[in-house]
Design a protein around this motif. Sequence first.
Motif, PDB file in Angstrom:
ATOM      1  N   ALA A   6       0.854  -1.085  -0.046  1.00  0.00           N
ATOM      2  CA  ALA A   6       0.008  -0.032  -0.041  1.00  0.00           C
ATOM      3  C   ALA A   6       0.904   1.287  -0.072  1.00  0.00           C
ATOM      4  O   ALA A   6       0.462   2.349  -0.673  1.00  0.00           O
ATOM      5  N   ASP A  10       0.995   4.100  -2.786  1.00  0.00           N
ATOM      6  CA  ASP A  10       0.679   5.359  -2.271  1.00  0.00           C
ATOM      7  C   ASP A  10       1.685   6.507  -2.958  1.00  0.00           C
ATOM      8  O   ASP A  10       1.536   7.510  -3.503  1.00  0.00           O
ATOM      9  N   LEU A  44     -11.843   9.003  -0.791  1.00  0.00           N
ATOM     10  CA  LEU A  44     -11.164   8.343   0.306  1.00  0.00           C
ATOM     11  C   LEU A  44     -11.697   8.439   1.648  1.00  0.00           C
ATOM     12  O   LEU A  44     -12.170   9.338   2.150  1.00  0.00           O
ATOM     13  N   LYS A  45     -11.420   7.252   2.234  1.00  0.00           N
ATOM     14  CA  LYS A  45     -11.893   7.053   3.654  1.00  0.00           C
ATOM     15  C   LYS A  45     -10.702   7.968   4.372  1.00  0.00           C
ATOM     16  O   LYS A  45      -9.464   7.624   4.134  1.00  0.00           O
ATOM     17  N   SER A  48      -7.614   5.563   4.717  1.00  0.00           N
ATOM     18  CA  SER A  48      -6.607   5.757   3.448  1.00  0.00           C
ATOM     19  C   SER A  48      -5.823   7.130   3.503  1.00  0.00           C
ATOM     20  O   SER A  48      -4.738   6.912   2.938  1.00  0.00           O
ATOM     21  N   ARG A  51      -3.044   6.772   5.690  1.00  0.00           N
ATOM     22  CA  ARG A  51      -2.100   5.761   5.470  1.00  0.00           C
ATOM     23  C   ARG A  51      -1.275   6.641   4.296  1.00  0.00           C
ATOM     24  O   ARG A  51       0.125   6.414   4.466  1.00  0.00           O
ATOM     25  N   LYS A  52      -1.887   7.288   3.477  1.00  0.00           N
ATOM     26  CA  LYS A  52      -0.871   8.100   2.497  1.00  0.00           C
ATOM     27  C   LYS A  52      -0.403   9.068   3.045  1.00  0.00           C
ATOM     28  O   LYS A  52       1.095   9.087   2.635  1.00  0.00           O
TER      29      LYS A  52
END
Length: 159
Positions: A6, A10, A44-45, A48, A51-52
């Motif tokens: 992920a 990203d 996006l949630k 997410s 995380r990015k």
Amino acid sequence: MLTVTAYRRDLLEFLKFAESQTLSVSAVSRDHLEAYLQSLSGGLKPASIARKISALQQFFKFLAQEGFAAQDSSYGIDRPKLAQRLPYFFEEHEVDKFLTGVRDEVNKHKKSFPLLRFWAALELLYGTGMRVSELTSLRWGAVDFMCGPRHKSIKSEPV
């Protein structure tokens, strides 16, 4: 491994954004990062997006530490607040039903040491409230087989 995949995705996504803005990685500023993040906020949630941001922060911190960038452009970018989910817990009758099922299996296969050990571990976890990590670090000397465990953990908390 999913996190690494992920993070890679990203970072590649961000690099495409930087390329579309004709930016080199060393020329990226905090304003550029915020513009990129703003472009993501559509569907996006929050998890997410967080995380990015985390991937970008680690990347730009690395670039600054290794001398590929003059400074960490991501410094001070806040991650979105994530909702705290309440843990799921079993009702007493559900636990009793589960333990009864395991005990029935143990009775069918009395010579199965792994199954007997599994049942004993479940009973100990449920009966004492200890954590799995505490159970896995429990030593024979900490157990009084006449009265039960003397210590809940290495910290010597009584059960």
